[in-house]
Write an enzyme that holds these catalytic residues in place. Structure first.
Site, PDB file in Angstrom:
ATOM      1  N   ARG A 292       0.859  -1.198   0.000  1.00  0.00           N
ATOM      2  CA  ARG A 292       0.000   0.000   0.000  1.00  0.00           C
ATOM      3  C   ARG A 292       0.890   1.242   0.000  1.00  0.00           C
ATOM      4  O   ARG A 292       2.107   1.118   0.127  1.00  0.00           O
ATOM      5  CB  ARG A 292      -0.820   0.016   1.297  1.00  0.00           C
ATOM      6  CG  ARG A 292       0.105   0.032   2.520  1.00  0.00           C
ATOM      7  CD  ARG A 292      -0.587   0.289   3.829  1.00  0.00           C
ATOM      8  NE  ARG A 292       0.377   0.515   4.893  1.00  0.00           N
ATOM      9  CZ  ARG A 292       0.999  -0.421   5.581  1.00  0.00           C
ATOM     10  NH1 ARG A 292       0.763  -1.697   5.324  1.00  0.00           N
ATOM     11  NH2 ARG A 292       1.860  -0.104   6.522  1.00  0.00           N
ATOM     12  N   ARG A 338       5.311  12.404  12.939  1.00  0.00           N
ATOM     13  CA  ARG A 338       3.887  12.055  12.987  1.00  0.00           C
ATOM     14  C   ARG A 338       3.312  12.679  14.247  1.00  0.00           C
ATOM     15  O   ARG A 338       3.568  12.192  15.355  1.00  0.00           O
ATOM     16  CB  ARG A 338       3.704  10.551  13.081  1.00  0.00           C
ATOM     17  CG  ARG A 338       4.119   9.800  11.860  1.00  0.00           C
ATOM     18  CD  ARG A 338       3.647   8.364  12.008  1.00  0.00           C
ATOM     19  NE  ARG A 338       4.205   7.527  10.963  1.00  0.00           N
ATOM     20  CZ  ARG A 338       3.825   6.278  10.742  1.00  0.00           C
ATOM     21  NH1 ARG A 338       2.879   5.733  11.508  1.00  0.00           N
ATOM     22  NH2 ARG A 338       4.364   5.570   9.787  1.00  0.00           N
TER      23      ARG A 338
END
Ligand code: MV4
Length: 447
Positions: A292, A338
């Protein structure tokens, strides 16, 4: 060519995908749960469809509802983003059965690459280095010791039903191993309903390094170098960078070639990532395929100038890659933080709530991928990732300076975030010199 793409995701990645679709002149269809009706991906998309209640399995994991939305809205293709249904072979197959292109590898590839023990067997036969260990589940403590002698201590026992770091036990001696074996199988039974465990040589203080690659449906491949993802907590990546200060040209070429060999073995097409553990002597071991686009894809985009989402779409349309490995060059350095809605002062507990006000960083070399804005409600239903702060600069020291500057500019009021925690990491000497591994945060007492 695709005219209409449905984005089967939410949050920053849905926004990210819509942006590229707009630049390619492709109409976008957002899907959203009851919790996300005012979300940015809904606002940015040309059309939007409610696919159910807030709970993921009733909306973003609900294959029937998403396929129905895609059919109703006449989507040519579905982009699954990361997480949710992105590596669900059933979903990929259901898309194709309904004449909707799944922007990802084939259902067969997703299934084969996702089956860890099968993948391991296939790759051993190809001579790809995997972590030495039992090729099968182990039946007794005696058998465990026999294999441990062969691969050498320390060793790690892993639950077949585990994953993501759950159900692992390390042993440095025969005595520890005998004890660990009975504890591990008991725990595996209780926690995963499956007592099966296997054994591997324990790689001490490894780095997590992964290769980004692109493969088209004609079997052409190119790798886009590595990402260094060693700064993590509880098996969740926190900081990623590209390239890695630990990887020299030689290792890069070897890892790249190995990654492409793995991709070929699975007839992989799409953007994809091959994950490796790398030890202090630069021995590397294949861990797993990520079939992905990944959260950390922007750092590769910034050092290559390649839009990975665009490449995924072109590949799904059957177009051949229009550049070669020899054309490829790394330009500068990129790092990503993040940023989560969680409280570093309270054991990183989730911190949902309304964002009262927000000031985004900007200026040269700064990119923020996010779906949040002032008055946005951070709910309790999904992953607590609220923004990815990504910088580019000419080299690693400049990228660190730029990240510190951007973290200082970033101001989010109303909820707790991990911004202060990142400031602390970036001030650390060993982080600054690149002396990092997967145990960095606990070993440097930064948690
Ligand atoms: C290992 C390892 C050392 N040796 N296996 C952690 C999660 C799971 N996916 C695999 N993990 C590890 N397996 C052997 N034989 C160290 C880890 C590990 C780790 C791996 C990748 C990224 C971060 C990690 C943090 C701690 C441990």
């Amino acid at each position: 060519m695709f005219k209409r793409i449905l984005i089967a995701n939410r949050g920053e990645i849905a926004v990210r995908i819509i942006r590229t679709c707009k630049e390619m002149g492709i109409k976008t269809i957002a899907v959203f749960s009851d919790a996300d009706k005012d979300s940015l991906h809904v606002k940015y998309a040309d059309e939007a469809v409610n696919i159910g209640p807030a709970l993921s399995y009733k909306s973003y994991l609900n294959i029937d509802n998403i396929i129905k939305a895609a059919i109703d809205k006449k989507a040519d293709a579905v982009h699954p983003g990361y997480g949710f249904l992105s590596e669900n072979a059933d979903f990929a197959k259901t898309c194709h059965d309904n004449n909707i292109n799944f922007i990802g590898p084939s259902a067969k590839t997703i299934e084969e690459a996702g089956n860890k023990s099968m993948a391991r067997q296939i790759l051993i036969e190809l001579g790809i280095p995997v972590i030495p260990g039992s090729d099968d589940i182990i039946s007794s403590a005696d058998k465990a010791y026999e294999i441990a002698e062969k691969v050498g201590f320390p060793v790690i026992l892993k639950a077949s039903g585990g994953g993501g770091g759950r159900g692992m036990r390390i042993a440095y001696t025969k005595e520890e191993l005998i004890e660990a074996f009975s504890i591990a199988s008991g725990e595996a039974e209780v926690n995963f309903g499956n007592p099966d465990i296997y054994l591997e040589k324990y790689i001490e203080n490894p780095r997590h390094i992964e290769i980004q690659l692109l493969g088209d449906k004609s079997g052409n491949y190119i790798h886009l170098a590595e990402r260094e993802c060693s700064i993590q907590m509880r098996y969740q990546k926190l900081i990623e960078e590209a390239p890695s200060s630990f990887v020299d040209d030689n290792l890069r070429e070897t890892l790249g070639k190995t990654a492409i060999k793995i991709a070929k073995a699975f007839e992989y097409y799409n953007a994809g990532t091959m994950e490796f553990l790398v030890d202090k002597d630069k021995n590397f071991y294949f861990m797993e395929v990520n079939a992905r686009v990944q959260v950390e894809h922007p750092v590769t985009e910034l050092i290559t100038g390649i839009d990975i989402i665009r490449q995924q779409i072109l590949i799904a349309q059957g177009k051949q890659l229009d550049f070669k490995q020899d054309d490829f060059k790394i330009d500068g350095w990129s790092m990503e933080c993040r940023i989560n809605a969680s409280d570093p002062e309270d054991n990183f507990m989730p911190s949902p709530g309304e964002i009262e006000s927000i000031i985004f960083p900007g200026g040269p070399g700064v990119r923020v991928d996010t779906h949040i804005h002032d008055k946005y409600m951070v709910g309790p239903f999904y992953d607590s990732l609220i923004a990815k702060l990504v910088v580019w600069a000419k080299d690693r020291p400049s990228a660190i300076k730029r990240m510190e500057r951007a973290l200082d500019e970033f101001e989010i009021k109303g909820i707790q975030t991990t911004i202060p925690f990142f400031k602390k990491i970036f001030r650390n000497r060993d982080f600054q010199t690149g002396d990092i591994d997967t145990h960095f945060l606990e070993q440097k007492n930064l948690l």
